[in-house]
Design an enzyme around this catalytic site. Structure first.
Site, PDB file in Angstrom:
ATOM      1  N   ASN A  10      -7.249 -22.176  19.449  1.00  0.00           N
ATOM      2  CA  ASN A  10      -7.013 -23.242  18.473  1.00  0.00           C
ATOM      3  C   ASN A  10      -5.960 -24.199  19.061  1.00  0.00           C
ATOM      4  O   ASN A  10      -4.779 -23.853  19.154  1.00  0.00           O
ATOM      5  CB  ASN A  10      -6.531 -22.604  17.148  1.00  0.00           C
ATOM      6  N   ASP A  72      -1.671 -14.595  14.066  1.00  0.00           N
ATOM      7  CA  ASP A  72      -2.740 -14.605  13.081  1.00  0.00           C
ATOM      8  C   ASP A  72      -2.091 -14.974  11.759  1.00  0.00           C
ATOM      9  O   ASP A  72      -1.076 -14.402  11.370  1.00  0.00           O
ATOM     10  CB  ASP A  72      -3.433 -13.246  12.977  1.00  0.00           C
ATOM     11  N   PHE A 155      -2.182 -29.083  10.262  1.00  0.00           N
ATOM     12  CA  PHE A 155      -3.613 -28.812  10.419  1.00  0.00           C
ATOM     13  C   PHE A 155      -4.045 -27.866   9.304  1.00  0.00           C
ATOM     14  O   PHE A 155      -3.239 -27.477   8.441  1.00  0.00           O
ATOM     15  CB  PHE A 155      -3.895 -28.213  11.814  1.00  0.00           C
ATOM     16  N   GLY A 156      -5.312 -27.491   9.333  1.00  0.00           N
ATOM     17  CA  GLY A 156      -5.825 -26.496   8.392  1.00  0.00           C
ATOM     18  C   GLY A 156      -5.550 -26.874   6.939  1.00  0.00           C
ATOM     19  O   GLY A 156      -5.843 -27.993   6.496  1.00  0.00           O
ATOM     20  N   TYR A 157      -4.945 -25.952   6.206  1.00  0.00           N
ATOM     21  CA  TYR A 157      -4.718 -26.130   4.775  1.00  0.00           C
ATOM     22  C   TYR A 157      -3.433 -26.886   4.441  1.00  0.00           C
ATOM     23  O   TYR A 157      -3.067 -26.985   3.263  1.00  0.00           O
ATOM     24  CB  TYR A 157      -4.679 -24.748   4.092  1.00  0.00           C
TER      25      TYR A 157
HETATM   26  P1  IMP Z   1      -6.181 -17.789  12.214  1.00  0.00           P
HETATM   27  O1  IMP Z   1      -4.813 -17.228  12.379  1.00  0.00           O
HETATM   28  O2  IMP Z   1      -6.564 -18.665  13.373  1.00  0.00           O
HETATM   29  O3  IMP Z   1      -7.212 -16.755  11.880  1.00  0.00           O
HETATM   30  O4  IMP Z   1      -6.047 -18.815  11.008  1.00  0.00           O
HETATM   31  C1  IMP Z   1      -6.433 -18.523   9.699  1.00  0.00           C
HETATM   32  C2  IMP Z   1      -6.671 -19.784   8.928  1.00  0.00           C
HETATM   33  O5  IMP Z   1      -5.463 -20.265   8.362  1.00  0.00           O
HETATM   34  C3  IMP Z   1      -7.252 -20.890   9.760  1.00  0.00           C
HETATM   35  O6  IMP Z   1      -8.287 -21.436   9.047  1.00  0.00           O
HETATM   36  C4  IMP Z   1      -6.123 -21.859   9.951  1.00  0.00           C
HETATM   37  O7  IMP Z   1      -6.538 -23.180  10.014  1.00  0.00           O
HETATM   38  C5  IMP Z   1      -5.271 -21.612   8.724  1.00  0.00           C
HETATM   39  N1  IMP Z   1      -3.888 -21.799   9.123  1.00  0.00           N
HETATM   40  C6  IMP Z   1      -3.182 -21.053   9.996  1.00  0.00           C
HETATM   41  N2  IMP Z   1      -1.956 -21.564  10.153  1.00  0.00           N
HETATM   42  C7  IMP Z   1      -1.901 -22.669   9.378  1.00  0.00           C
HETATM   43  C8  IMP Z   1      -0.886 -23.640   9.163  1.00  0.00           C
HETATM   44  O8  IMP Z   1       0.212 -23.624   9.725  1.00  0.00           O
HETATM   45  N3  IMP Z   1      -1.212 -24.615   8.294  1.00  0.00           N
HETATM   46  C9  IMP Z   1      -2.423 -24.694   7.677  1.00  0.00           C
HETATM   47  N4  IMP Z   1      -3.404 -23.831   7.856  1.00  0.00           N
HETATM   48  C10 IMP Z   1      -3.136 -22.806   8.713  1.00  0.00           C
END
Ligand code: IMP
Length: 199
Positions: A10, A72, A155-157
């Site tokens: 990512n 994670d 990013f993300g949420y």
């Molecule tokens: P993973 O750790 O890559 O499995 O992330 C889990 C989910 O949470 C993903 O969809 C990420 O986009 C979201 N996520 C992880 N960290 C953040 C953040 O700092 N802000 C917003 N969304 C997050």
């Protein structure tokens, strides 16, 4: 330790980890999996953040032979118990855009009053090396789910994660402001204290 591999595919997450650790350790060579063509992207088969962080860090350490760091993370929403959390990336389908995922969350929370919109980001980080026992660190960031998305940072949420003390969403913050209060910023500050004893 002279070199550390940030074990994520990512790019936005890698950038955050690079910013935070690069500022603290300017002499440390920070690489990502993009520097290792063919690096596997292991299945996140764990049912906890901790297990998934360990899977990713140990896979990268084995492949590269270097120290590797993986995180994670997930968003936990009190009014939607069990729906996101460790499965945050897969919420509403892995191929669904974040804009759409956020629309679905806001629709599910329509009419839910502010006091019941509690939420938190949780982040686990694993530090692995082929010849050493893996260390794990964790942190959370408390907030609420906003009424509507705001901001273009992060990013993300981030656009729907409301920070009551700051009166804005995580995506309204600059990168530096986010790192000062975020789950990832807090856990990496702890990791950095640990790394400082090894560099
Ligand atoms: P993973 O750790 O890559 O499995 O992330 C889990 C989910 O949470 C993903 O969809 C990420 O986009 C979201 N996520 C992880 N960290 C953040 C953040 O700092 N802000 C917003 N969304 C997050």
């Amino acid at each position: 330790m002279r070199r550390l591999v940030i074990a994520t595919h990512n790019s936005k997450k890698a950038r955050e980890m690079h910013q935070i650790l690069g500022t603290r350790f300017p002499g440390l060579e920070l690489l990502t999996l993009a520097d290792y063509p063919g690096a596997p992207e292991p299945e996140e088969t764990g049912d906890t953040y901790e297990a998934n962080a360990i899977i990713k860090a140990e896979s990268a350490a084995q492949f590269t032979g270097e120290w590797a760091l993986a995180d994670d993370a997930g968003l936990e929403i009190d009014a939607l118990p069990g729906e996101l959390g460790v499965y945050s990336k897969r919420f509403a389908g892995e191929d669904t855009s974040f804009a759409e995922k956020m629309v679905r969350i806001l629709a599910n929370l329509e009419g839910v009053p502010e006091a019941q919109r509690g939420a938190r980001f949780r982040c686990f980080v694993a530090l692995a090396h082929p010849e050493t026992e893996t260390s794990v660190f964790s942190a959370t960031c408390e907030g609420r789910i906003a009424e509507e998305p705001s901001g273009a940072g992060g990013f993300g949420y981030d656009p729907i994660f409301w920070l009551p003390e700051l009166g804005c969403t995580m995506a309204d913050l600059t990168a530096e402001q986010k790192h000062a209060i975020s789950h990832r910023g807090k856990v990496l500050a702890e990791v950095a204290d640990h790394l400082a004893t090894m560099i």
